[in-house]
Design an enzyme around this catalytic site. Structure first.
Site, PDB file in Angstrom:
ATOM      1  CE1 TYR A  33     -31.489  26.488   7.689  1.00  0.00           C
ATOM      2  CE2 TYR A  33     -32.515  24.717   8.901  1.00  0.00           C
ATOM      3  CZ  TYR A  33     -32.620  25.827   8.115  1.00  0.00           C
ATOM      4  OH  TYR A  33     -33.857  26.283   7.733  1.00  0.00           O
ATOM      5  CE  LYS A 164     -33.171  23.062   5.576  1.00  0.00           C
ATOM      6  NZ  LYS A 164     -34.293  23.972   5.665  1.00  0.00           N
ATOM      7  CD  GLU A 197     -38.494  28.123  -0.690  1.00  0.00           C
ATOM      8  OE1 GLU A 197     -38.354  26.891  -0.635  1.00  0.00           O
ATOM      9  OE2 GLU A 197     -37.538  28.921  -0.695  1.00  0.00           O
TER      10      GLU A 197
HETATM   11  N1  PDD Z   1     -37.076  23.519   6.234  1.00  0.00           N
HETATM   12  N2  PDD Z   1     -38.221  25.527   1.714  1.00  0.00           N
HETATM   13  C1  PDD Z   1     -37.595  26.090   2.768  1.00  0.00           C
HETATM   14  C2  PDD Z   1     -37.258  27.542   2.724  1.00  0.00           C
HETATM   15  C3  PDD Z   1     -37.255  25.303   3.888  1.00  0.00           C
HETATM   16  O1  PDD Z   1     -36.623  25.847   4.938  1.00  0.00           O
HETATM   17  C4  PDD Z   1     -37.612  23.916   3.896  1.00  0.00           C
HETATM   18  C5  PDD Z   1     -37.283  23.001   5.017  1.00  0.00           C
HETATM   19  C6  PDD Z   1     -38.281  23.394   2.782  1.00  0.00           C
HETATM   20  C7  PDD Z   1     -38.677  21.936   2.712  1.00  0.00           C
HETATM   21  O2  PDD Z   1     -37.549  21.123   2.537  1.00  0.00           O
HETATM   22  P1  PDD Z   1     -37.463  19.620   3.057  1.00  0.00           P
HETATM   23  O3  PDD Z   1     -38.595  18.892   2.452  1.00  0.00           O
HETATM   24  O4  PDD Z   1     -36.152  19.144   2.583  1.00  0.00           O
HETATM   25  O5  PDD Z   1     -37.573  19.677   4.571  1.00  0.00           O
HETATM   26  C8  PDD Z   1     -38.547  24.230   1.703  1.00  0.00           C
HETATM   27  C9  PDD Z   1     -36.718  22.720   7.384  1.00  0.00           C
HETATM   28  C10 PDD Z   1     -37.587  21.556   7.640  1.00  0.00           C
HETATM   29  C11 PDD Z   1     -36.651  23.676   8.545  1.00  0.00           C
HETATM   30  O6  PDD Z   1     -36.064  24.704   8.368  1.00  0.00           O
HETATM   31  O7  PDD Z   1     -37.157  23.361   9.605  1.00  0.00           O
END
Ligand code: PDD
Length: 307
Positions: A33, A164, A197
């Site tokens: 996703y 992801k 993270e």
């Molecule tokens: N999540 N690390 C994880 C585990 C994440 O699920 C996300 C983002 C990020 C940040 O990535 P980005 O800057 O590309 O959004 C880091 C999305 C926003 C979510 O699951 O809602």
């Protein structure tokens, strides 16, 4: 505006948006996703998100139902169907008001029950658009609390952290732990105790004017916002390093912030029971957020919207 769902290319009312109970996304988290957001109604960094979706699919050998071009067209169609009808939220940050949250999900499909991916048929493609519920203005102004939780980030050998995927149970449990500690975000360590993270964000520490964030090798998602922030730091003349961080580095930092698509850059002013730095958002975080605002467009600071 109501939620608008595009399921396999059909715009369907949310209550009728149903997938098979045999879908492997439901059974095993066997899906990938992306979360994209809009500025001025247009998707931000869409190419990077679609490239990462492709990468995630490749990493787990999933053939997405739609390619990037079709996905971009379906996102545009769904956003179009979701125009207008916003109610005003007085607590919203100005740059989040009236914007959209776009979730794209691709599952491996349904089929006979069994873990073997070869059993999958009928992959599902979903685009879901909702009003963006970003952090309130107060989160940017005052900062939020984060907690280093006991749940560990799955080791890269278990599941490629750069993919992801829908397999999110550790993240769910991490958030549960953070909420119990009264924190907005959970920060996860790896098996050796290094910072990885957040449950849905990347994390940065600022010390002596230098911005530091764990390297991709730490077993993290390559956040799109993380990439933008590293580029902005360099163009702003702020020293930025991708280096392993220990919890002590966060605890002793002058500033800590998290980044994600939905949040942009949010100051972390409390780590567990301890204030970070002076317990207020710091100058480097503010400067980077101002630069981010300038790049993304729209209002630059928390305050009354200038029209
Ligand atoms: N999540 N690390 C994880 C585990 C994440 O699920 C996300 C983002 C990020 C940040 O990535 P980005 O800057 O590309 O959004 C880091 C999305 C926003 C979510 O699951 O809602």
């Amino acid at each position: 505006m109501p939620t608008v769902v595009n399921l396999d290319g059909d715009l369907v009312p949310p209550a009728q948006a149903k997938v098979s109970i045999f879908d492997r996304g439901f059974l095993y988290g066997d899906s990938v996703y992306e979360v994209v957001r809009t500025y001025g109604g247009r998707p931000f960094e869409e190419e990077a998100h679609l490239a990462r979706l492709r990468h995630s699919a490749d990493r787990i050998g999933l053939v997405p139902k739609w390619d990037a071009a079709r996905t971009a067209r379906e996102i545009a169609r769904t956003l179009e169907a979701a125009r207008g009808g916003d109610s005003r939220d007085p607590a919203a940050a100005p740059w989040n008001a009236g914007e959209r949250y776009v979730r794209v999900v691709m599952t491996r499909g349904a089929g006979e029950i069994g873990l073997d991916p070869a059993l999958a048929v009928n992959p599902v493609a979903l685009v879901l658009v909702q009003p963006l519920a970003g952090p309130p203005a107060a989160a940017y102004r005052d900062g939020v609390a984060a907690a280093i939780v006991g749940v560990r980030r799955a080791p890269p050998a278990a599941i490629d952290p750069s993919a992801k995927t829908g397999a999110h149970l550790p993240n769910v449990l991490a958030v549960r732990e953070a909420r119990e500690a009264g924190a907005h975000e959970a920060l996860l360590l790896d098996g050796a105790g290094f910072v990885t993270e957040g449950s849905s964000s990347n994390v940065f520490a600022v010390a002596g004017g230098t911005v530091r964030t764990p390297p991709l090798g730490a077993g993290i998602l390559e956040g799109v916002t993380r990439g933008v922030v590293l580029r902005l730091a360099r163009s702003e003349g702020v020293r930025a390093e991708e280096v392993p961080l220990r919890p002590e580095d966060l605890e002793a930092a002058d500033e800590v912030f998290i980044t994600s698509t939905v949040r942009e850059i949010v100051p972390v002013t409390r780590l567990g029971p301890h204030p970070v730095g002076g317990g207020r958002p710091g100058p480097v975080t503010r400067r980077l957020h101002a630069a981010f605002r300038a790049l993304a467009g729209g209002p630059r600071s928390v305050g009354p919207r200038v029209v």
